[in-house]
Design a protein around this motif. Structure first.
Motif, PDB file in Angstrom:
ATOM      1  N   GLN A  39       5.556  -9.931  -6.032  1.00 33.57           N
ATOM      2  CA  GLN A  39       6.180  -9.752  -7.373  1.00 33.57           C
ATOM      3  C   GLN A  39       6.601 -10.877  -7.957  1.00 33.57           C
ATOM      4  N   GLU A  44       6.259  -5.879 -12.104  1.00 33.29           N
ATOM      5  CA  GLU A  44       6.474  -4.882 -10.874  1.00 33.29           C
ATOM      6  C   GLU A  44       5.816  -5.685  -9.664  1.00 33.29           C
ATOM      7  N   ARG A  45       6.359  -5.058  -8.678  1.00 35.54           N
ATOM      8  CA  ARG A  45       5.450  -5.140  -7.476  1.00 35.54           C
ATOM      9  C   ARG A  45       4.251  -4.945  -7.424  1.00 35.54           C
ATOM     10  N   ASP A  99       3.121   0.697   6.964  1.00 34.04           N
ATOM     11  CA  ASP A  99       2.944   2.000   6.797  1.00 34.04           C
ATOM     12  C   ASP A  99       2.353   2.847   7.885  1.00 34.04           C
ATOM     13  N   ARG A 105      -3.306   2.281   2.151  1.00 34.44           N
ATOM     14  CA  ARG A 105      -2.705   2.482   0.755  1.00 34.44           C
ATOM     15  C   ARG A 105      -2.238   1.577   0.200  1.00 34.44           C
ATOM     16  N   THR A 107       0.078   1.815  -2.557  1.00 35.79           N
ATOM     17  CA  THR A 107       1.298   2.108  -3.406  1.00 35.79           C
ATOM     18  C   THR A 107       2.371   1.746  -2.493  1.00 35.79           C
ATOM     19  N   PRO A 108       3.286   0.905  -3.332  1.00 29.26           N
ATOM     20  CA  PRO A 108       4.618   0.562  -2.484  1.00 29.26           C
ATOM     21  C   PRO A 108       5.412   1.617  -1.933  1.00 29.26           C
ATOM     22  N   ARG A 109       5.197   2.863  -2.659  1.00 24.32           N
ATOM     23  CA  ARG A 109       6.437   3.724  -2.070  1.00 24.32           C
ATOM     24  C   ARG A 109       5.740   4.439  -0.853  1.00 24.32           C
ATOM     25  N   ASN A 110       4.643   4.044  -0.622  1.00 28.54           N
ATOM     26  CA  ASN A 110       4.009   4.667   0.795  1.00 28.54           C
ATOM     27  C   ASN A 110       4.457   3.924   2.117  1.00 28.54           C
ATOM     28  N   TYR A 111       5.120   2.856   1.607  1.00 23.65           N
ATOM     29  CA  TYR A 111       5.486   1.977   3.013  1.00 23.65           C
ATOM     30  C   TYR A 111       6.874   2.017   3.285  1.00 23.65           C
ATOM     31  N   ASP A 112       6.932   2.023   4.611  1.00 24.66           N
ATOM     32  CA  ASP A 112       8.173   2.531   5.198  1.00 24.66           C
ATOM     33  C   ASP A 112       9.224   1.186   5.464  1.00 24.66           C
ATOM     34  N   TRP A 114       9.968  -3.026   4.975  1.00 27.72           N
ATOM     35  CA  TRP A 114       9.751  -4.199   4.323  1.00 27.72           C
ATOM     36  C   TRP A 114      10.221  -5.629   4.762  1.00 27.72           C
TER      37      TRP A 114
END
Length: 124
Positions: A39, A44-45, A99, A105, A107-112, A114
């Motif tokens: 980022q 955006e990331r 993830d 994948r 897309t950042p939202r798929n990763y659990d 960080w």
């Protein structure tokens, strides 16, 4: 829970190299696909690279393909990002993420989980 800690960032001249590391602790690291994201200020990331749980599969953003290499050592609970031929536009905070998935994948939202990120600055 998985805890992730990145290291290896810094200041480098254009054309130089850096290797980022991401050390994991907690739940079985080898069960997770791992991704690298970055980022830049005001942006955006974005996805950089990902590697499957076994290390047998990898995928890269077009902007880094041929310059960056992602790898992992499950015995050491660590994932790496080797960055060569760095460009000023690679300047960003770099994050690793975990993830719980058997697919790669981007897309950042798929990763659990960080990490906290490590700064990479490439001077021209």
């Amino acid at each position: 829970q998985v805890q992730l800690v990145e290291s290896g960032g810094g200041l480098v001249q254009a054309g130089g190299s850096l290797r980022l590391s991401c050390a994991a602790s907690g739940r079985a690291f080898s069960n997770y696909a791992m991704g690298w994201f970055r980022q830049a200020p005001g942006k955006e990331r974005e996805f950089v690279a990902a590697i499957s749980w076994s290390g047998g599969g990898t995928t890269y953003a077009d902007s880094v393909k041929g310059r960056f290499t992602v790898s992992r050592d499950n015995a050491k609970n660590t994932v790496y990002l080797q960055m060569n031929s760095l460009k000023p536009e690679d300047t960003a905070v770099y994050y690793c993420a975990a993830d719980w998935s058997r697919t790669l994948r981007s897309t950042p939202r798929n990763y659990d989980y960080w990490g906290q990120g490590t700064q990479v600055t490439v001077s021209s």
